[in-house]
Design an enzyme around this catalytic site. Structure first.
Site, PDB file in Angstrom:
ATOM      1  N   GLU A 109      27.102  43.243  25.184  1.00 59.61           N
ATOM      2  CA  GLU A 109      26.534  43.219  23.835  1.00 59.61           C
ATOM      3  C   GLU A 109      25.583  44.395  23.577  1.00 59.61           C
ATOM      4  OE1 GLU A 109      26.896  38.548  22.680  1.00 59.61           O
ATOM      5  OE2 GLU A 109      25.287  39.083  24.048  1.00 59.61           O
TER       6      GLU A 109
ATOM      7  N   GLU B 179      33.554  35.407  27.701  1.00 58.25           N
ATOM      8  CA  GLU B 179      32.760  34.203  27.456  1.00 58.25           C
ATOM      9  C   GLU B 179      33.583  33.283  26.564  1.00 58.25           C
ATOM     10  OE1 GLU B 179      28.849  34.946  25.876  1.00 58.25           O
ATOM     11  OE2 GLU B 179      28.494  36.641  27.232  1.00 58.25           O
TER      12      GLU B 179
END
Length: 1020
Positions: free
Chosen positions: A421, A497
């Protein structure tokens, strides 16, 4: 001071460079014949509120620190120092947002700074000469002195750094001084959804470097699956020899040899003992031969497609933060292996290096992720993002280099991840380029760039099921760049994820797994995440609980979003982990009763089935009537075999056994005596390094042939309702309020309800995503008023053999309603309730639940049931629930999610008994089977609690008998409940039969479920 900094004079902790004075990074090895001194233990400690609050005189020889406090090293100082006068700050949690202004590279003047001092003597036989001082992890920036000489500065909290110190060492009285700043420019690169915890949290070690010692080495161990040969070459500085006795190899470093070998994989982690020797040092090695490649759009190891059954793993301990010892690391991996997990993503930084040694040994695919996340820049539209600012590129390359060099010799590491991220930018491309040049043998991962320009796999997080299927078919929406689009469609797909495991859940795991099995491109992924990051605390009276964001007075925090793991903070498995184990089990077992066969399919990637034994049990009404073993061939990966079901004892014998038990329902009604089930289990045939023989790896359950039901006890004559004094109506064992039709007593015991109930204490998934408030179902439920439904009695009708109560159940300020008709009848000692529900109005929201709730005497502590168990299960989390007879205490039925919420339901219950120690109590049977929840507190009390210690047993035992429940999903961060698992308002009819238990014939012993006492263990 700040203006001067902006003009170019910046302190080292705000400089964007990675640091000064350190040696070049190198591989980590656990041991050699060179001396090592562990410098952990008690260190003198002083905490200052600012980086410049104290000068550096503490680092000079002779400084008097006797008035300082002390901390343990390794540790985080906010988790220590609770003595008066020595409080060392507090933990703080944020997910995305930086807890300081986004003003890179500057940090606040309020910058907690810990000065550490450690005096040490050298061992008497220390040989002198070169030596290095190694730090394996310091958060977030450090400046180091030895004997008054400054060694340098460094950042990169979860990465090692070494300094040459041989000339500075003294035989006695060495003084090591370390100044650690909580905030630095490096903090902008470490926004990784975890507690902000400064300190020296990994090992500090003094390592001898004899003349001719190993400077660095790189083990290359490829495997050719077509020939069965492995190729070994070890590059080393300086040169030396490598011996592998088991393979008969004795090579010079840099020399290559090809020999037949057994390959390494996560399923068969074959390691060969070896030794690397140079003139000055001998290092024991454990090497594994394996080759990783992306071929034909598929990620392969040793020539075979692999399926990742993975988890994301933060390093965490509820008492020590990111200080995790070797025993705990092994415990984590053993627990993962026992739950069929085969892969770990080291979110979002390299773990302690010893963890990777254990992954090599026990067998685990590892995605090794760099210590890099800049997620907080999202709040400012990625302005100033370091990965897109060339001034930060040396720091990014430094982090990539330190990770790769440290971990390059682990066969378990099959992918490098650039970070997490971070948006996009040229800095990531620079990292990918360096890694490819240094180690072209491993693919590169990064999720944040949808173009996949720098990666070898297409990675996403929380892609919903429909999108995952499109990607599996290589039919995802196109990119604007045709070349990049074509390249991406040729890449394997991984969910780095998914299935966010926050609170009760995750739901939808089975549907994901079917997609992974159906589409070759979809190669599994990593559940977020392994462990709840609750910090253990105690109330004033000593009651333990787990704290989360906001519990330490943080101005900015993200609440319990830090508690989203498959195990609770104390590493007790959650129901989500039990569900995941079942969903990803590597053996498929499918029964066909009509054909009299069982089909067994090996879902392993490499292992055959010779390590497993297969056992079967045949049960009627939850009683085991026969059992034995199957002989299953040693099927290779992907192969299937059909095995005939064994011959059973005569059906008459089975029926006789059931009748001898007094009937399966124990007088509760429901007539389930003839229900038969086969259960087939695959268990370890021999002990392994991670589980003993007999450990269950996979199982299946399927209906058997009908067995004649035992002769049911006569119901007795139907009762006629009769009016009694005090405005009551008596119907069999029930006593009702004549005006409202409410049941007041059952078998002489006071009862509250039953009444129609649609509310549940919202789960974390009901609360929805923080960034999509319009999808937060609990807010919509509350806005509609489902948590405060009102019940209007429309009619109470006393018939010839029934009592009928018509009600309208509705929220205030709305014309929506559920018209509910309760029809009571009685025969013998049994009281039957039939419920009919008809929605009125246009219901657009799903209901949380649909059933009845009643309050009973709190002394009913023992619960026995026939149905799904042993653990909790909901409509989309029920794969691990198997039909049987189970017993539990009320306490053990509760699941202690760190933030209390809906929990503890048992699915597909045919009948249940609630008893006191003397055997008296109440039995209930459902038509059709129902979901059972039993709690020592009400839904309202559960809803109001923020921590487990706030739940106090009330004077009522609350029992929920649910016809249906809304699904769980994973919408705390991932997809909502799938459409087929949503509970929309619709006409429904269901019934329950209640029977008081006298404590005599019904008190037959039943098998114990062996269920973990979640509540007691999680807060002990």
């Amino acid at each position: 001071m700040r203006e001067a900094s902006r003009s170019g004079v910046v302190p080292y902790y705000e400089d964007v460079s990675p640091g000064t004075g350190a040696l070049a990074p190198r591989a980590w090895w656990a041991a050699s014949d060179a001396r090592r001194v562990n410098l952990g233990g008690a260190w003198r400690f002083r905490l200052s509120p600012r980086a410049d609050a104290e000068d550096d005189s503490f680092a000079r020889p002779g400084f008097d620190a006797t008035r300082w406090g002390a901390v343990a090293v390794p540790s985080h100082w906010p988790l220590q120092g609770h003595a008066p006068g020595h409080e060392y700050g507090r933990p703080a949690y944020t997910n995305i947002r930086y807890p300081f202004p986004v003003d890179p590279p500057f940090v606040p003047t309020e910058n907690p700074t810990g000065d550490h001092l450690r005096a040490f003597d050298l061992p008497d036989d220390w040989p002198g000469g070169a030596a290095v001082l190694r730090f394996d992890g310091v958060d977030s920036c450090a400046r180091v002195w030895l004997n008054g000489h400054e060694l340098g500065t460094f950042k990169g909290s979860r990465l090692p750094v070494e300094f040459e110190i041989g000339e500075l060492l003294e035989p006695r009285g060495n003084v090591l001084a370390v100044r650690v700043h909580q905030w630095s420019s490096g903090s902008y690169l470490e926004d990784q959804d975890q507690w902000w915890l400064p300190g020296i949290f990994r090992d500090v070690t003094l390592i001898e470097r004899p003349e001719g010692a190993v400077r660095d080495f790189f083990v290359h161990c490829g495997y050719d699956h077509t020939t069965g040969n492995g190729t070994l070459r070890v590059d080393c500085e300086p040169g030396g020899t490598v011996s592998v006795p088991e393979l008969g190899l004795d090579l010079a470093t840099g020399e290559e040899a090809t020999v037949p070998v057994e390959p390494w994989s996560a399923e068969l982690p074959r390691l060969y003992d070896a030794e690397l020797a140079t003139e000055g040092e001998r290092i024991p090695l454990r090497i594994g031969f394996r080759t990783v490649a992306v071929e034909d759009g598929v990620l392969k190891v040793n020539g075979r497609r692999i399926l990742l059954r993975g988890v994301n793993r933060h390093e965490f301990d509820p008492d020590h933060g990111r200080v995790v010892d070797a025993e705990t690391m092994r415990r984590d991996l053993v627990l993962m292996k026992r739950h069929n997990i085969n892969a770990v993503r080291t979110s979002h930084y390299p773990p302690h290096p010893a963890f990777l040694d254990l992954c090599d040994e026990l067998g685990m695919w590892v995605m090794d992720e760099c210590d890099l996340e800049t997620h907080g820049f999202l709040a400012v539209d990625w302005r100033g993002n370091p990965v897109d600012d060339e001034r930060w590129t040396p720091a990014l390359l430094d982090r990539a280099e330190r990770m790769v060099e440290r971990d390059k010799n682990h066969p378990s590491v099959i992918m490098w991840s650039l970070g997490n991220e971070c948006g996009t930018g040229a800095g990531l491309s620079a990292m990918a380029g360096w890694i490819r040049r240094r180690d072209p043998e491993r693919p590169i991962h990064y999720e944040g760039d949808r173009s996949c320009a720098d990666t070898d796999v297409y990675s996403r997080m929380y892609a919903h099921h429909d999108e995952t299927e499109l990607i599996g078919r290589r039919e995802e929406p196109p990119l604007d760049d045709p070349e990049l689009d074509k390249r991406r469609r040729e890449l394997p797909f991984i969910l780095c994820e998914y299935a966010h495991a926050m609170g009760n859940g995750p739901g939808g795991l089975s549907e994901y797994q079917r997609l992974f099995e159906r589409y070759e491109r979809c190669q599994g992924g990593f559940v977020w995440e392994w462990i709840d990051h609750g910090l253990r605390q105690r109330t004033a009276d000593g009651t333990p609980y787990f704290a989360y964001g906001g519990d330490f007075g943080e101005e900015l925090h993200d609440g319990n979003f830090v508690c989203d793991g498959l195990v609770f903070p104390d590493r007790t498995p959650s129901p989500g982990l039990v569900e995941y184990k079942k969903v990803v089990e590597p053996v498929s077992i499918v029964g066909d009763t009509a054909a009299g066969t069982v089909t067994v399919t090996n879902g392993h990637d490499f292992a055959d089935l010779s390590h497993l034994a297969f056992r079967w049990t045949y049960e009627v009404a939850g009683r085991a009537l026969d059992s034995g073993r199957f002989t299953v061939p040693a099927l290779g990966p992907g192969r299937s075999a059909v095995v005939e079901l064994p011959q059973l004892r005569a059906a008459d014998d089975a029926g006789a056994d059931s009748e001898a038990d007094g009937g399966a329902d124990g007088g509760a009604g429901g007539g389930q005596g003839g229900e038969a089930w086969w259960t087939v289990r695959a268990v370890l045939a021999e002990d392994t390094a991670w589980a003993p023989s007999g450990h269950e790896v996979a199982w299946a359950q399927f209906a058997g042939p009908a067995v004649p039901a035992p002769q049911a006890a006569p119901e007795g004559e139907r009762h006629t309702p009769r009016r009694a004094e005090g405005g009551l109506v008596v119907l069999g064992p029930g006593v009702f309020d004549a005006a409202t039709g409410t049941l007041r007593y059952l078998g002489g015991a006071a009862v509250t309800g039953p009444v129609l109930d649609v509310w549940r204490a919202p789960t974390d998934n009901d609360r929805g995503t923080q960034w999509h408030p319009e999808g937060r179902l609990d807010h919509q439920w509350r806005e509609l008023g489902l948590h405060r439904m009102r019940h209007r009695i429309a009619e109470v009708a006393v018939g010839e053999d029934s009592l009928t109560v018509t009600t309208r159940v509705a929220p205030a300020a709305s014309d929506l309603a559920l018209r509910t008709v309760y029809t009571w009848t009685a025969a013998g000692d049994r009281l039957r309730l039939a419920v009919e529900v008809t929605p009125e109005g246009d219901w657009t929201l799903p209901l949380p639940r649909l059933g009845v709730r009643l309050g009973l005497c709190p002394t009913l502590e023992q619960v026995e049931w026939y149905g799904g168990g042993p653990g909790e299960a909901y409509v989309d989390t029920r794969a691990a629930s198997r039909t049987g007879r189970w017993t539990s205490t009320v306490e053990a039925l509760q699941t202690p999610y760190v933030r209390p919420q809906e929990n503890g339901a048992r699915a597909d219950v045919r009948w249940a008994r609630l008893r006191r120690p003397d055997g008296t109590g109440l039995a209930v049977a459902g038509e059709p089977p129902f979901s059972l929840t039993v709690r020592p507190w009400s839904t309202e009390e559960l809803d109001a609690a923020e921590h487990t210690h706030e739940l106090v047993r009330s004077g009522t035992l609350w029992v929920h008998l649910d016809h249906a429940l809304h699904g769980i999903g994973s919408h705390a961060c991932g997809p909502d409940v799938l459409p087929q698992h949503k509970l929309f308002a619709a006409p429904a009819a269901f019934a329950f039969t209640f029977t008081p238990l006298t404590g005599t014939a019904e008190a037959a012993a039943v098998p114990d479920a062996g269920e973990p006492a979640y509540w007691g263990r999680a807060t002990s």
